[in-house]
Write a protein that holds these residues in place. Structure first.
Motif, PDB file in Angstrom:
ATOM      1  N   ARG A   1       0.394   4.664  -2.183  1.00  0.00           N
ATOM      2  CA  ARG A   1       0.364   4.561  -3.648  1.00  0.00           C
ATOM      3  C   ARG A   1      -0.986   5.090  -4.153  1.00  0.00           C
ATOM      4  NH1 ARG A   1       4.266   1.081  -5.767  1.00  0.00           N
ATOM      5  NH2 ARG A   1       5.552   0.138  -4.149  1.00  0.00           N
ATOM      6  N   PRO A   2      -0.968   6.083  -5.047  1.00  0.00           N
ATOM      7  CA  PRO A   2      -2.213   6.694  -5.536  1.00  0.00           C
ATOM      8  C   PRO A   2      -3.190   5.698  -6.139  1.00  0.00           C
ATOM      9  CG  PRO A   2      -0.318   8.019  -6.174  1.00  0.00           C
ATOM     10  CD  PRO A   2       0.229   6.745  -5.614  1.00  0.00           C
ATOM     11  N   GLU A   3      -2.660   4.709  -6.879  1.00  0.00           N
ATOM     12  CA  GLU A   3      -3.554   3.763  -7.554  1.00  0.00           C
ATOM     13  C   GLU A   3      -4.363   2.921  -6.579  1.00  0.00           C
ATOM     14  OE1 GLU A   3       0.523   1.607  -7.491  1.00  0.00           O
ATOM     15  OE2 GLU A   3      -0.273   3.659  -7.580  1.00  0.00           O
ATOM     16  N   VAL A   4      -3.803   2.681  -5.395  1.00  0.00           N
ATOM     17  CA  VAL A   4      -4.498   1.856  -4.406  1.00  0.00           C
ATOM     18  C   VAL A   4      -5.768   2.561  -3.935  1.00  0.00           C
ATOM     19  CG1 VAL A   4      -4.379   0.786  -2.129  1.00  0.00           C
ATOM     20  CG2 VAL A   4      -2.386   0.713  -3.654  1.00  0.00           C
TER      21      VAL A   4
ATOM     22  N   VAL B   1      -6.389  -5.317  -6.535  1.00  0.00           N
ATOM     23  CA  VAL B   1      -5.122  -5.513  -7.252  1.00  0.00           C
ATOM     24  C   VAL B   1      -5.381  -5.857  -8.721  1.00  0.00           C
ATOM     25  CG1 VAL B   1      -3.044  -6.939  -7.433  1.00  0.00           C
ATOM     26  CG2 VAL B   1      -3.845  -6.182  -5.191  1.00  0.00           C
ATOM     27  N   ASP B   2      -6.389  -6.667  -8.992  1.00  0.00           N
ATOM     28  CA  ASP B   2      -6.733  -6.996 -10.382  1.00  0.00           C
ATOM     29  C   ASP B   2      -7.093  -5.737 -11.165  1.00  0.00           C
ATOM     30  OD1 ASP B   2      -6.307  -9.681  -9.986  1.00  0.00           O
ATOM     31  OD2 ASP B   2      -8.420 -10.171  -9.621  1.00  0.00           O
ATOM     32  N   MET B   3      -7.852  -4.856 -10.528  1.00  0.00           N
ATOM     33  CA  MET B   3      -8.236  -3.599 -11.180  1.00  0.00           C
ATOM     34  C   MET B   3      -7.015  -2.704 -11.385  1.00  0.00           C
ATOM     35  SD  MET B   3     -11.806  -2.834  -9.111  1.00  0.00           S
ATOM     36  CE  MET B   3     -12.201  -1.310  -9.994  1.00  0.00           C
ATOM     37  N   ILE B   4      -6.118  -2.696 -10.415  1.00  0.00           N
ATOM     38  CA  ILE B   4      -4.895  -1.891 -10.541  1.00  0.00           C
ATOM     39  C   ILE B   4      -4.073  -2.361 -11.729  1.00  0.00           C
ATOM     40  CG2 ILE B   4      -2.642  -1.410  -9.490  1.00  0.00           C
ATOM     41  CD1 ILE B   4      -4.042  -1.370  -6.768  1.00  0.00           C
TER      42      ILE B   4
ATOM     43  N   GLN C   1      -6.345  14.239  -9.829  1.00  0.00           N
ATOM     44  CA  GLN C   1      -5.184  14.985  -9.332  1.00  0.00           C
ATOM     45  C   GLN C   1      -5.224  15.085  -7.810  1.00  0.00           C
ATOM     46  OE1 GLN C   1      -2.610  16.291 -11.522  1.00  0.00           O
ATOM     47  NE2 GLN C   1      -1.647  16.172  -9.502  1.00  0.00           N
ATOM     48  N   MET C   2      -6.418  15.260  -7.256  1.00  0.00           N
ATOM     49  CA  MET C   2      -6.554  15.308  -5.798  1.00  0.00           C
ATOM     50  C   MET C   2      -6.122  13.984  -5.181  1.00  0.00           C
ATOM     51  SD  MET C   2     -10.113  17.285  -4.903  1.00  0.00           S
ATOM     52  CE  MET C   2     -10.340  19.038  -5.224  1.00  0.00           C
ATOM     53  N   TYR C   3      -6.552  12.892  -5.774  1.00  0.00           N
ATOM     54  CA  TYR C   3      -6.169  11.576  -5.262  1.00  0.00           C
ATOM     55  C   TYR C   3      -4.652  11.400  -5.300  1.00  0.00           C
ATOM     56  CZ  TYR C   3     -10.256   8.973  -3.890  1.00  0.00           C
ATOM     57  OH  TYR C   3     -11.331   8.507  -3.175  1.00  0.00           O
ATOM     58  N   TYR C   4      -4.083  11.794  -6.407  1.00  0.00           N
ATOM     59  CA  TYR C   4      -2.634  11.639  -6.572  1.00  0.00           C
ATOM     60  C   TYR C   4      -1.879  12.466  -5.523  1.00  0.00           C
ATOM     61  CZ  TYR C   4       1.836  11.084  -8.940  1.00  0.00           C
ATOM     62  OH  TYR C   4       3.149  10.765  -9.233  1.00  0.00           O
ATOM     63  N   ASP C   5      -2.245  13.727  -5.389  1.00  0.00           N
ATOM     64  CA  ASP C   5      -1.542  14.627  -4.463  1.00  0.00           C
ATOM     65  C   ASP C   5      -1.700  14.182  -3.005  1.00  0.00           C
ATOM     66  OD1 ASP C   5      -0.818  16.116  -6.644  1.00  0.00           O
ATOM     67  OD2 ASP C   5      -2.366  17.644  -6.360  1.00  0.00           O
ATOM     68  N   GLU C   6      -2.906  13.824  -2.618  1.00  0.00           N
ATOM     69  CA  GLU C   6      -3.153  13.420  -1.236  1.00  0.00           C
ATOM     70  C   GLU C   6      -2.440  12.108  -0.900  1.00  0.00           C
ATOM     71  OE1 GLU C   6      -4.675  15.001   1.257  1.00  0.00           O
ATOM     72  OE2 GLU C   6      -4.989  16.751  -0.028  1.00  0.00           O
TER      73      GLU C   6
ATOM     74  N   ILE D   1       0.839  -1.199   0.000  1.00  0.00           N
ATOM     75  CA  ILE D   1       0.000   0.000   0.000  1.00  0.00           C
ATOM     76  C   ILE D   1       0.873   1.247   0.000  1.00  0.00           C
ATOM     77  CG2 ILE D   1      -1.615   1.357   1.410  1.00  0.00           C
ATOM     78  CD1 ILE D   1      -2.825  -1.298   2.343  1.00  0.00           C
ATOM     79  N   MET D   2       1.989   1.189   0.714  1.00  0.00           N
ATOM     80  CA  MET D   2       2.901   2.330   0.801  1.00  0.00           C
ATOM     81  C   MET D   2       3.974   2.242  -0.280  1.00  0.00           C
ATOM     82  SD  MET D   2       1.565   3.814   3.432  1.00  0.00           S
ATOM     83  CE  MET D   2       2.814   5.084   3.796  1.00  0.00           C
ATOM     84  N   GLY D   3       4.484   3.414  -0.688  1.00  0.00           N
ATOM     85  CA  GLY D   3       5.603   3.427  -1.633  1.00  0.00           C
ATOM     86  C   GLY D   3       5.360   4.328  -2.823  1.00  0.00           C
ATOM     87  N   GLU D   4       6.421   4.473  -3.622  1.00  0.00           N
ATOM     88  CA  GLU D   4       6.316   5.274  -4.841  1.00  0.00           C
ATOM     89  C   GLU D   4       5.618   4.466  -5.923  1.00  0.00           C
ATOM     90  OE1 GLU D   4      10.096   6.768  -5.994  1.00  0.00           O
ATOM     91  OE2 GLU D   4      10.434   7.849  -4.123  1.00  0.00           O
TER      92      GLU D   4
END
Length: 262
Positions: free
Chosen positions: A141-144, A252-255, A129-134, A89-92
Motif C-alpha cells: 500500500r503506497p500510503e504505508v 496508522v494514525d498519520m495514514i 509518484q515514485m512512491y506510488y509506482d514502486e 501492509i499489502m493490498g490495493e
C-alpha cells in the motif's frame, strides 16, 4: 386426308405446348422451393450466429460482473480488517498521489528539491509518484511506505544518523550511535529498497522486482503483515521494524489523517 393430317399435327403441337408449360411451371416451382429453402437456411444460420454472439457476450458480461464483485468483496473485507484495528501492509489502496502531496504540504515543511533533485526527484509531485509506482509494483500500500518516510525523516528534513544525500528514507541499516545506515544511488532506488523491506515483513511472497534491499535476507518473512506490528513491542513474535513504542500505531494514525484529505 390433308385435313386429317393438319388436325393431327395441330393436336400434337398443342399437346407439346401443354407439356412444355407444365414442365416450365414445375421447374419454376422447384426453383422457388429451392430458393425458399436457401433463404430459410441462411436466416437460420444468421440467427444461430447471433445467438452464439449473444451467448458469448452474456458469458463475458457475467465473467466481468463476477470479477467486479470479487474485487468489491475483497475491498470490503480489507476495509473491515482495517476497521477492526489491523492495517494490512499489502493490498490495493484508495489513497491517491494527490492526497500524498497534500499531506506533505499541510506539514508546512519545505520540500528539499535541491538535495533530492540530484537523485531524480526535484519536486514533491515526482517524489510522491515514485512512491506510488514502486509500492504498487510490489503490491504494498503506497500510503504505508510514504507515511513511514514522513515519520522516519521528519517530513524529509532529516537530522538523525542518516543524511538526505544517502537517499535512505526509512533508516535502513541505522542502529543508533551515529551509524548512518545504507546509502543508495538515487531516490527511486532508496524508495524501492524501503518498499521491498516492508514487503519482507508483510509476506513470504517473492519480490516482483530485482532486490535492491541489502537487508532483505535478514527479515523474518511474513512476521509483520499489519502496520501495527512493525513496532517490535507490539509484534506478537517480537519482530518488527523499530523498537519505539507504538511505532506502527503512530504510522496508522498519520495514514488516517491523510485519508481524510479531500
Amino acid at each position: 386426308m390433308n385435313k386429317w393430317n393438319n388436325e393431327k399435327l395441330k393436336f400434337w403441337l398443342e399437346a407439346g405446348l401443354a407439356l412444355l408449360l407444365v414442365l416450365t411451371l414445375g421447374l419454376a416451382g422447384a426453383r422457388g422451393i429451392f430458393a425458399k429453402d436457401i433463404e430459410e437456411k441462411s436466416v437460420s444460420a444468421k440467427t444461430k450466429v447471433e445467438q452464439e454472439k449473444g451467448a458469448d457476450a452474456k458469458e463475458k458480461g457475467s465473467e466481468a460482473e463476477k470479477k467486479d464483485k470479487a474485487e468489491e468483496n475483497a475491498a470490503q473485507e480489507t476495509e473491515e480488517v482495517i476497521a477492526d484495528g489491523q492495517y494490512p501492509i499489502m493490498g490495493e489502496s484508495s489513497v491517491t498521489v494527490e492526497q500524498m502531496i497534500s499531506f506533505f504540504e499541510e506539514s508546512g515543511e519545505e520540500y528539499p528539491s535541491e538535495a533530492l533533485g540530484k537523485g531524480g526527484a526535484d519536486s514533491i509531485e515526482t517524489f510522491c509518484q515514485m512512491y506510488y509506482d514502486e509500492a504498487v509494483a510490489e503490491g504494498v500500500r503506497p500510503e504505508v511506505a510514504f507515511v513511514q518516510t514522513m515519520k522516519e525523516t521528519g517530513w524529509l528534513q532529516y537530522g538523525g544518523d542518516a543524511s538526505i544525500e544517502q537517499f535512505n528514507f526509512a533508516g535502513l541499516g541505522t542502529t543508533g550511535g551515529g551509524v548512518p545506515g545504507n546509502s543508495y544511488p538515487d531516490v527511486r532506488t532508496g524508495i524501492r529498497a524501503q518498499i521491498q523491506h516492508l514487503k519482507a515483513y508483510a509476506t513470504e511472497d517473492a519480490l516482483a522486482q530485482v532486490c535492491v534491499d541489502d537487508r532483505y535476507e535478514y527479515v523474518k518473512k511474513g512476521s509483520a503483515p499489519y502496520v501495527e506490528w512493525l513496532g517490535q513491542k507490539e509484534n506478537p513474535e517480537g519482530a518488527g521494524w523499530a523498537t519505539a513504542e507504538n511505532y506502527g500505531y503512530s504510522i496508522v494514525d498519520m495514514i488516517n489523517k491523510m485519508k481524510n484529505i479531500e
